[in-house]
Write an enzyme that holds these catalytic residues in place. Structure first.
Site, mmCIF file in Angstrom:
data_model
loop_
_atom_site.group_PDB
_atom_site.id
_atom_site.type_symbol
_atom_site.label_atom_id
_atom_site.label_comp_id
_atom_site.label_asym_id
_atom_site.label_seq_id
_atom_site.Cartn_x
_atom_site.Cartn_y
_atom_site.Cartn_z
ATOM 1 N N GLU A 87 54.059 -26.870 22.715
ATOM 2 C CA GLU A 87 52.941 -27.179 21.831
ATOM 3 C C GLU A 87 53.309 -27.304 20.351
ATOM 4 O OE1 GLU A 87 49.736 -27.806 22.738
ATOM 5 O OE2 GLU A 87 50.308 -27.656 24.842
ATOM 6 N N SER A 480 14.552 11.600 64.639
ATOM 7 C CA SER A 480 14.769 13.048 64.676
ATOM 8 C C SER A 480 15.843 13.534 63.722
ATOM 9 C CB SER A 480 15.121 13.487 66.102
ATOM 10 O OG SER A 480 14.002 13.311 66.942
#
Length: 819
Positions: A87, A480
């Site tokens: 770059e 239960s």
């Protein structure tokens, strides 16, 4: 000539001054609207939130932009060199704009004018920072001028390393990854420090155009661009010539990272954490805030929970028969493409999709689903295997009755059927077993009872099959398994485990409606102790007890334990008729297991923000002296348990002891075996056997689960908590506790252990074989006379035996109610 030259020189000076003034005015006009570059000081980009298991393993990531901020000091030199070469090779030398590079770009563009080639750019890294952070991407002269001005100012305000840090953390790399750290994970599943020269060069090639150098769509262009970057690294002296040539020989090596949770079997848990984070902080913080979340998940326990629940669901489902193929495709030609396009259960890697190619009386020939690469291209190889008849016998029966039962694979499957299979034997084996995703579902939760930390959570057979979390979202009747809280309320209010209640038919009339509850199996046992009522899950006894105690008290206890937010105080609720979740039930049982202390169930231990500051922690207990600077012969640190006590510790032990009896001789007898460890629990089955529950615990671990159809329907004969859910609990707990120290339930100081007659609840005589040691609170003990709750009188035992044949039978034979 002199005068003429002077004239032209004067005119030139005037024109120059006018032009300079115009440029100055233009630049001043452009510069006055420039954004404030000081915002770069407070740079806080959207950062990925990462969720970790209790051991630190990465479980999930959430982000709109997959980015992990990385300080420039943590970026290796070879990675910096790759980006500078690709770059801006003069980055550390220019003042923000590279005039040499700009001139070169202008010459190249002039030479290419009219050729149709794309103009060459000359933006420096600083200019890209100015554009990405402060400006738009408009291709205009004004924007380029602003970019240059800002670049000069940024260079004056910030160091080169700071500018490079901003650049490397902000740029887009494709595949929804932002920043170098996120890109390294996305493309190579590596940290930045692990990147090779070739990998760093490829990542450095992407900012120019991620789509143009896509590793799967444009591999040739990607390779060419990467090699160009390597050449520039060699040219700039960052890499030696031999190392550069070696790097260029390497393949791209991109191994696209999967997007789902990284930790196996954690899908349901991770999604529950995600929902909690959104509720607590909102979506923006979750997807952009960069939170670090440490959860309570135990990965090994989670795997054990998943396996136990899946085994139970598959076993039940296969007993009901074969549902038929997943799909039908043409198996006469190249079946690979059609089979590859069918989505498989991604979180059940033990199973593979296959197509039936041929069927005989003894075997089924199958073709296995081929893999796809990152671009969606189907692999060329076509693997095959066989299913022996013995490995699919369960499928000879049709689950939906659409066909008759068969005696061989012929009639069970046909060529073109798409089915699931599981490999048998080692990797070289070609033998498989037929499988099918179950229609029955369930949820399981495991918790540390001392802290409320959820250690494992399974919300169904497969998250890929259904994302609905049945551990936290499914509202089911606990049946239960709710009864221990009725009995706990009773023993907190004057009853003892030896209190006797009539187990006989009862009618409840309310609002003109008659309710006749029954025990499972329809039998009754006459007068029985509370222990017997829990152990054998007697519905009639529980209703009488709740009626005698008062449902307002039962409701208050249910809400105190967190089972319900608001419970209707009606008798049917004493049998677990209200809707709740597995997580709530396990949390409630944890209170019993830890001796009565209130807990807050949690999936999250700690949350830190992007800067490492702790913004949430689950642990609220105080530790006095834990942060002492040095040792000065002081007392050991003391952790102050400031949690509320919601149940008498003595009551908690009594209920625990009674639920140990459920496993030793009650409705779960023969179902639970943890090698002699102390374990307690309770079964639960709802009306018409629509839900089967089991919740139980050791001193250090609580686990609970239910099985049932998502649209509640009968589970069929034997579809009880003891028959279906207790074996799943047993399989999980065996795996979960096998490597942990053995511990015992602690008897609270002051409790009296007294031998009683297990039938009458009265003190046992010397040598009486029908005895049991029962725990009594101080000031309580066995009754002196045979008092039966639910009868109109109190009398001596010999008198009640004369007047009640049913009681006599119960005392003499101990006929149990079944459940």
């Amino acid at each position: 000539m002199v005068r003429l030259f002077g004239y032209f020189f004067g005119m030139a000076c005037v024109l120059f001054l006018v032009a300079a003034a115009g440029v100055a005015i233009y630049l001043a006009n452009v510069a006055k609207d420039l954004p404030d570059y000081a915002v770069l000081n407070s740079y806080a980009p959207p950062v990925t939130t990462r969720v970790h298991a209790g051991n630190g393993a990465l479980m999930a990531e959430y982000a709109k932009e997959k980015r992990l901020f990385l300080p420039i000091q943590a970026v290796p030199d070879r990675v910096k060199a790759a980006f500078l070469s690709a770059e801006d090779k003069n980055f550390y030398n220019h003042p923000g704009v590279d005039l040499t590079g700009l001139g070169r770009a202008i010459l190249v563009n002039l030479q290419n004018f009219g050729s149709g080639r794309r103009p060459v750019g000359a933006s420096t890294i600083t200019q890209q920072v100015a554009k990405n952070f402060l400006l738009s991407s408009d291709q205009t002269i004004d924007r380029k001028i602003k970019e240059a001005i800002l670049s000069f100012r940024i260079e004056q305000a910030y160091s080169k390393d700071k500018i490079l840090e901003l650049y490397l953390n902000e740029i887009f790399f494709g595949m929804n990854s932002y920043g170098i750290a996120g890109a390294a994970l996305t493309y190579f599943n590596k940290s930045v420090t692990e990147l090779t020269v070739a990998e760093a060069a490829y990542l450095a090639s992407l900012p120019k155009g991620p789509a143009n150098y896509h590793p799967f769509r444009h591999p040739e262009a990607a390779l060419e661009r990467r090699n160009w970057v390597i050449d520039r690294m060699v040219e700039n002296g960052y890499v030696s010539q031999p190392d550069g040539e070696e790097a260029k020989k390497q393949p791209l090596g991109v191994t696209a990272r999967t997007t789902g949770p990284s930790l196996f079997a954690s899908d349901y848990f991770a999604e529950a954490v995600r929902r909690q984070l959104i509720d607590q902080y909102g979506e923006k913080v979750l997807y952009e805030g960069g939170l670090s979340v440490r959860t309570s998940l135990d990965p090994q326990m989670q795997i054990a929970a998943r396996k136990a629940l899946q085994d139970g669901l598959v076993t039940y489902d296969e007993r009901r028969g074969f549902h038929g193929p997943i799909k039908q495709i043409d198996a006469s030609g190249d079946w690979g493409k059609a089979l590859a396009d069918i989505p498989a259960l991604s979180d059940v890697p033990e199973w593979r999709l296959a197509v039936v190619l041929a069927v005989s009386d003894s075997t089924v020939d199958i073709g296995l689903q081929p893999a796809k690469d990152g671009s969606g291209k189907v692999a060329a190889d076509r693997q095959r295997g066989t299913i022996d008849a013995k490995n699919m016998q369960w499928a000879f029966r049709s689950a939906d009755g659409a066909r008759k039962t068969t005696k061989s694979p012929v009639g069970a499957v046909s060529p073109g059927d798409v089915v699931y299979v599981a490999k048998l034997g080692d990797d070289a084996s070609t033998s498989y077993r037929l499988q099918q995703p179950p229609k029955v579902q369930g949820g399981l939760v495991a918790m540390d009872p001392k802290t409320g930390r959820v250690l494992a959570m399974v919300g169904g057979f497969s998250y890929a099959q259904s994302e609905f979390n049945r551990a936290t979202q499914a509202m089911r009747q606990p049946g239960s398994s709710f009864k221990p809280f009725v009995y706990a309320a009773a023993m907190d209010n004057g009853y003892t485990p030896a209190s006797v209640i009539m187990d006989a038919p009862i009618e409840i009339v309310s609002g003109g409606q008659v309710w006749r509850p029954e025990n499972y199996g329809g039998e009754s046992g006459g007068p029985s102790t509370l222990r017997s009522g829990i152990e054998h899950s007697r519905n009639l006894m529980t209703v009488r007890l709740a009626n005698d105690l008062g449902m307002n008290i039962v409701a208050e206890y249910a809400e105190r334990f967190g089972i319900y937010d608001h419970m209707m105080p009606v008798l049917s609720m004493s049998l677990g008729a209200g809707d709740t979740t597995v997580l709530r039930m396990v949390s409630a049982y944890s209170v019993i297991a830890n001796g009565g202390k209130q807990i807050k169930p949690t999936l999250i231990d700690r949350i830190q923000d992007r800067y490492g500051k702790t913004i949430f922690k689950h642990e609220e207990r105080l530790c006095e002296g834990c942060n002492a600077g040095d040792w000065q012969n002081q007392e050991e640190p003391n952790v102050v348990d400031n949690r509320e006590t919601v149940l008498d510790p003595m009551t908690a032990y009594q209920i625990t002891s009674m639920m140990q009896g459920v496993i030793q001789r009650g409705t779960a007898a023969g179902k639970i075996d943890l090698g002699g460890r102390d374990v307690a629990g309770k079964t639960g089955t709802t009306n018409d056997e629509k839900d089967a529950w089991f919740v139980g615990f050791t001193p250090d671990l609580v686990a609970g689960l239910y099985m049932g159809f998502d649209t509640p329907g009968p589970l069929g004969r034997g579809g009880t908590g003891g028959g279906l859910s207790a074996p799943i609990f047993n399989e999980f707990m065996q795996a979960a506790v096998k490597d942990t120290p053995e511990s015992k339930f602690v008897i609270p100081s002051g409790m009296n252990l007294i031998s009683i007659d297990r039938k009458t609840g009265m003190a046992a005589g010397e040598g009486d074989p029908n005895t049991i040691i029962e725990a009594f609170k101080p000031g309580t003990g066995p009754a002196d006379s045979f008092s039966v709750i639910g009868m109109d009188s109190t009398m001596a035992p010999e008198e009640i035996l004369k007047t009640s044949p049913q009681a006599n039978q119960a005392v003499q034979t101990g006929t149990p109610g079944l459940f």
